[in-house]
Design a protein around this motif. Sequence first.
Motif, PDB file in Angstrom:
ATOM      1  N   GLN A  32       0.837  -1.190   0.000  1.00 32.45           N
ATOM      2  CA  GLN A  32       0.000   0.000   0.000  1.00 32.45           C
ATOM      3  C   GLN A  32       0.880   1.251   0.000  1.00 32.45           C
ATOM      4  OE1 GLN A  32      -3.531  -0.531  -0.170  1.00 32.45           O
ATOM      5  NE2 GLN A  32      -2.556  -2.493  -0.622  1.00 32.45           N
ATOM      6  N   PRO A  33       0.348   2.401  -0.398  1.00 31.89           N
ATOM      7  CA  PRO A  33       1.152   3.627  -0.456  1.00 31.89           C
ATOM      8  C   PRO A  33       1.709   4.010   0.913  1.00 31.89           C
ATOM      9  CG  PRO A  33      -0.942   3.902  -1.605  1.00 31.89           C
ATOM     10  CD  PRO A  33      -1.025   2.605  -0.866  1.00 31.89           C
ATOM     11  N   LEU A  34       2.854   4.702   0.883  1.00 36.32           N
ATOM     12  CA  LEU A  34       3.452   5.175   2.133  1.00 36.32           C
ATOM     13  C   LEU A  34       2.549   6.178   2.843  1.00 36.32           C
ATOM     14  CD1 LEU A  34       7.182   5.642   1.063  1.00 36.32           C
ATOM     15  CD2 LEU A  34       6.324   4.045   2.789  1.00 36.32           C
ATOM     16  N   ALA A  35       1.873   7.008   2.090  1.00 40.46           N
ATOM     17  CA  ALA A  35       0.983   8.026   2.661  1.00 40.46           C
ATOM     18  C   ALA A  35      -0.302   8.083   1.851  1.00 40.46           C
ATOM     19  CB  ALA A  35       1.669   9.395   2.668  1.00 40.46           C
ATOM     20  N   ALA A 177      -7.552  -2.893   3.051  1.00 41.67           N
ATOM     21  CA  ALA A 177      -7.953  -3.572   4.280  1.00 41.67           C
ATOM     22  C   ALA A 177      -7.728  -5.072   4.159  1.00 41.67           C
ATOM     23  CB  ALA A 177      -9.423  -3.288   4.590  1.00 41.67           C
ATOM     24  N   MET A 178      -7.278  -5.679   5.257  1.00 41.33           N
ATOM     25  CA  MET A 178      -7.190  -7.126   5.359  1.00 41.33           C
ATOM     26  C   MET A 178      -8.339  -7.588   6.242  1.00 41.33           C
ATOM     27  SD  MET A 178      -4.113  -9.592   6.749  1.00 41.33           S
ATOM     28  CE  MET A 178      -2.934  -8.805   5.656  1.00 41.33           C
ATOM     29  N   VAL A 179      -9.069  -8.605   5.777  1.00 44.93           N
ATOM     30  CA  VAL A 179     -10.251  -9.084   6.497  1.00 44.93           C
ATOM     31  C   VAL A 179      -9.955 -10.446   7.102  1.00 44.93           C
ATOM     32  CG1 VAL A 179     -12.721  -9.516   6.352  1.00 44.93           C
ATOM     33  CG2 VAL A 179     -11.667  -7.842   4.816  1.00 44.93           C
ATOM     34  N   VAL A 204      -7.747  -6.163   0.309  1.00 43.85           N
ATOM     35  CA  VAL A 204      -6.517  -6.495  -0.414  1.00 43.85           C
ATOM     36  C   VAL A 204      -6.002  -7.883  -0.054  1.00 43.85           C
ATOM     37  CG1 VAL A 204      -5.831  -4.091  -0.687  1.00 43.85           C
ATOM     38  CG2 VAL A 204      -5.085  -5.351   1.342  1.00 43.85           C
ATOM     39  N   ALA A 205      -6.500  -8.456   1.059  1.00 46.34           N
ATOM     40  CA  ALA A 205      -6.078  -9.796   1.476  1.00 46.34           C
ATOM     41  C   ALA A 205      -7.054 -10.296   2.534  1.00 46.34           C
ATOM     42  CB  ALA A 205      -4.655  -9.779   2.031  1.00 46.34           C
ATOM     43  N   ILE A 206      -7.032 -11.614   2.751  1.00 44.00           N
ATOM     44  CA  ILE A 206      -7.894 -12.210   3.771  1.00 44.00           C
ATOM     45  C   ILE A 206      -7.092 -13.202   4.597  1.00 44.00           C
ATOM     46  CG2 ILE A 206     -10.013 -11.932   2.416  1.00 44.00           C
ATOM     47  CD1 ILE A 206      -9.785 -14.893   1.640  1.00 44.00           C
ATOM     48  N   THR A 243      -0.698  -2.110   5.073  1.00 47.72           N
ATOM     49  CA  THR A 243      -2.161  -2.111   5.006  1.00 47.72           C
ATOM     50  C   THR A 243      -2.712  -1.257   6.141  1.00 47.72           C
ATOM     51  OG1 THR A 243      -2.156  -4.317   4.029  1.00 47.72           O
ATOM     52  CG2 THR A 243      -4.218  -3.565   5.017  1.00 47.72           C
ATOM     53  N   ARG A 244      -3.621  -0.349   5.823  1.00 47.65           N
ATOM     54  CA  ARG A 244      -4.085   0.639   6.805  1.00 47.65           C
ATOM     55  C   ARG A 244      -5.230   0.160   7.688  1.00 47.65           C
ATOM     56  NH1 ARG A 244      -0.431   3.139   4.438  1.00 47.65           N
ATOM     57  NH2 ARG A 244       0.019   5.339   4.742  1.00 47.65           N
TER      58      ARG A 244
END
Length: 506
Positions: A32-35, A177-179, A204-206, A243-244
Amino acid sequence: MSSTGSRAFVGGRSAHGRVEPSFADTAAVPSQPLALLWFQRLTAGIVVGDVAAIVLSLAIASLVRFGAPAHWTAHAIGYAAAAVATAGVWLIALWAVKSRARRIIGQGLTEYQRVTNATLVAFGCVAIVCYVGQIEFARGYVAAAMPLGWALLLLNRLIWRRLLMALRHDGRALTGAMVVGSPEEVDRTVEELHRNFAAGYRPVAISLTQPMSEAPMNVRERLSHLPRVPLERVVAATKGSRTRALMIAGDLPGGRDQIKSLGWALENSKTELILVSRLTDVAGPRIHLRPVAGLPMVHVQLPQYSGFAHSLKRIFDVVATAAGLIVLAPALAVIAVLIRTRDGGPALFRQERVGVGGTTFTMYKFRSMVVDAEAQLARLESLSDGNGVLFKMRDDPRVTPVGRFLRRFSLDELPQLWNVLRGDMSLVGPRPPLPSEVREYAGHETRRLLSKPGLTGLWQVSGRSDLSWEESVRIDLYYVENWSFTGDLILILRTVIQMFKHDGAY
């Protein structure tokens, strides 16, 4: 995305001791982006818009109160200095109530409510300072600046929200988001995030707490495109990919202790830990956390359908409606004459509707169809574009040319102001249903009748006739159970804007 240094978790054992098929580990999670540059730019734009709205409202109030600056007296110049102080307090209030927080921007009424609260707080502070310091401050100046500034602030937020929604619709300005959870719970959360892009999160992932092989085939197919991470590698994968958001959907094998451990492991990172609640359609202000030692409790405030707030709602209905009828009287008369001139029929259309508690009343509208429209309904029912319960046609041949114009701008609804004044309806509320609809109600749908039907409401600003029956019910129930006075004010403003968009108006 480079796969250098990637590791595969092959033939590993799940929490149930079963051998799981191969799946990707941390390196497979997209970086994911740095900012969040989009959020920084959005916030900067909102701040500039807020400043412009406040300055413009105070400037217009000064012009209304004192005229052109060339004619200002020393007293007026003193007001200019007070206006600068007021602007400062207003901007501080907007910051203090966190009206630009990332979690509220882009969806729901919370952002608008915080802007409203900040406006009330700012002018409340000004009033207190003037009273304590015995400073004379013209009420006319405040009466012009406060509502105008509030409206311009909301308009600014609405413009930026529209821009943000356009970006998110194109797959931009989203937070990765990762779920985590069982396959069914993860699938439900992922599908909802895809469907409701306004929430602002992109899966983006689970990470699954149960074997994927035990999930239904349709769930496995829908989740097959997302990288899967072992539960014990969730924190490392989240941090490694920047991941935020880490979303917990359902229960984890370790229960509350594991959630607590995840929170500790993510401390000092930019990741937010989100617990996906089963409390659907419950607004944030109704949920309160009570931090009792060893037993934290989440309180859900139950809806109230009487009391001071509803008395205030009725007072507002009467005052606003009476003023509206007086101001709109000439326009109402012109519309009535146009309708009668067209075919000599009555200007008003009367129809029985169901109100609060299941009582019936006669609702008034300007007649937009031919005189024998009801008699023609039977032959047109098979051509309905409605939602299965309501009859709607985009090109209804019964609608007159005058009626089409009235419907386009929702002017045919104006006679319902009389229903509001009488107490049959409210300015804002659920859509007033027909008796035939109410006879189809089953179970929770009857809760729509706990509140007075409204001249406008969430249904009217959320798609109207384009909504399915289930969506219409859900929207009305959400309003009934999460009503607030500031929310009503915002819905009225959104209705005025919606009148010029014509979405679902036919």
